[in-house]
Design an enzyme around this catalytic site. Sequence first.
Site, PDB file in Angstrom:
ATOM      1  N   SER A 160       0.820  -1.210   0.000  1.00 43.60           N
ATOM      2  CA  SER A 160       0.000   0.000   0.000  1.00 43.60           C
ATOM      3  C   SER A 160       0.855   1.262   0.000  1.00 43.60           C
ATOM      4  CB  SER A 160      -0.901  -0.002   1.239  1.00 43.60           C
ATOM      5  OG  SER A 160      -1.564   1.235   1.396  1.00 43.60           O
ATOM      6  N   HIS A 185     -12.947  -2.289  -3.113  1.00 41.03           N
ATOM      7  CA  HIS A 185     -12.149  -1.693  -2.036  1.00 41.03           C
ATOM      8  C   HIS A 185     -12.492  -2.329  -0.686  1.00 41.03           C
ATOM      9  CE1 HIS A 185      -9.499   2.013  -1.607  1.00 41.03           C
ATOM     10  NE2 HIS A 185      -9.539   1.534  -0.382  1.00 41.03           N
ATOM     11  N   LYS A 220      -7.100  -0.886 -10.204  1.00 42.45           N
ATOM     12  CA  LYS A 220      -7.735  -1.552  -9.065  1.00 42.45           C
ATOM     13  C   LYS A 220      -9.021  -0.811  -8.701  1.00 42.45           C
ATOM     14  CE  LYS A 220      -6.914  -2.565  -4.156  1.00 42.45           C
ATOM     15  NZ  LYS A 220      -8.006  -1.711  -3.613  1.00 42.45           N
ATOM     16  N   TYR A 270      -1.914   5.565  -4.892  1.00 39.59           N
ATOM     17  CA  TYR A 270      -2.897   6.645  -4.897  1.00 39.59           C
ATOM     18  C   TYR A 270      -2.271   7.810  -5.648  1.00 39.59           C
ATOM     19  CZ  TYR A 270      -5.816   4.420  -1.314  1.00 39.59           C
ATOM     20  OH  TYR A 270      -6.640   3.569  -0.621  1.00 39.59           O
ATOM     21  N   THR A 321      -5.174   2.605  -7.656  1.00 38.19           N
ATOM     22  CA  THR A 321      -6.518   2.640  -7.084  1.00 38.19           C
ATOM     23  C   THR A 321      -7.334   3.712  -7.785  1.00 38.19           C
ATOM     24  OG1 THR A 321      -5.819   1.792  -4.936  1.00 38.19           O
ATOM     25  CG2 THR A 321      -7.841   3.093  -4.994  1.00 38.19           C
TER      26      THR A 321
END
Length: 408
Positions: free
Chosen positions: A148, A298, A274, A172, A198
């Site tokens: 992440s 998510h 994603k 992100y 994402t």
Amino acid sequence: REPLSSPVRSLLCTMAATQPQAGCGNIEGPAGEGIRCPAGAGPTPVNIWEYEAYAKATLPKNAFDYYASGANDMITLRENRAAFNRLRMRPRILRDVSTVDLRTTILGDEVSMPILLSPTAMQQMAHDEGEKATSRAAHRMGTLMTLSSWSTIPLEEVAAAAPDGLRWFQLYVYKDREVTLDLIQRAEAAGYKALAVTVDTPVLGRREADLRNQFKLPSHLTMGNFIGKGGSHAKGTTADGGLAKYVASLIDKTLNWDDIEWLKTVTKMKIVVKGVITAEDALDAVKHGVDGILVSNHGARQLDTVPATIEALPEVVQAVAGRCEVYLDGGVCRGTDALKALALGARAVLIGRPYVWGLAHSGEEGVFNVLSLLRDELYMALQLCGCTKIGDVTRSMVCHHTEYQSKL
């Protein structure tokens, strides 16, 4: 935090197990007795529900609720599990299944099984070694870890924990593109093979447990990839609010398909989007040349009442028609769940909460044991379906339970 004595942990685990769990542990059917989980030097948990019960009994409420909760009424969170339970297996018999090969490839890289690790944020809330322990466990199992952006340990240190491990980096896209570009360049330099971008988080979903707890990253932890940035970037919160305000202040709400094209120009890593759950978006993804699509809602933490990912998978697979790889996460807690997703066209599945519960239980060993548990369940499921390799799994092996009800 102070460690709990073994008797206290045993009592807490038993108490925690008497209620249905918010995440994986939504038990359906007649077997409604409380789940017991081991404590201290007791036996290793035998399923994901027991790992979850242990985590609920031992983690701080701030941390457990962050990992376990979904958006709003958590309808999609429950559906991510329930939808798997509505699917039935159609096994074939009298086939030689004395040996089974679980190996497959993911964007050209071989993995030991089609069960991978999704990105989960802030893993040091579950265990002191956090993402480094997860990285080592994934490498030992020969599978892929996705780190992440909101890791509590810098991406370079996570890579160094298992130098030969296979890793993707979840991205992100920030309003400050220099921050975004810095993450991309660092990930590529550290040997990450793909960006899992994402695309379903222009704003953070409304997670009532986090609102109730006034969730913040514990003061002794930081966003490891932003240590040099300071302020909101490093703490995962703003001066006057929690994670939702962090996202609102820093994550780019203007993100669109042109930005996927931009990403392709600034990195040699492969691009996986994603957060796709519709055929229309899958077609757009193919049009813009992505290498993979992760069918994901998510973890049911964004828009409540969207479909379960296993329900969304068939239309995405049909739309893609083999032009890129398709994966699934959300609700996978059994080897049979993985098999059902493979039968419906997924290249692999990814797990999130289950390995966090393993991490909370016993660090690296807990993550490895969760992966081993799911691997063994998938191996047996393949044998019982008459399959000796992943390529033997076909669409005809799965159907909706109503197909049987209609025959009664």
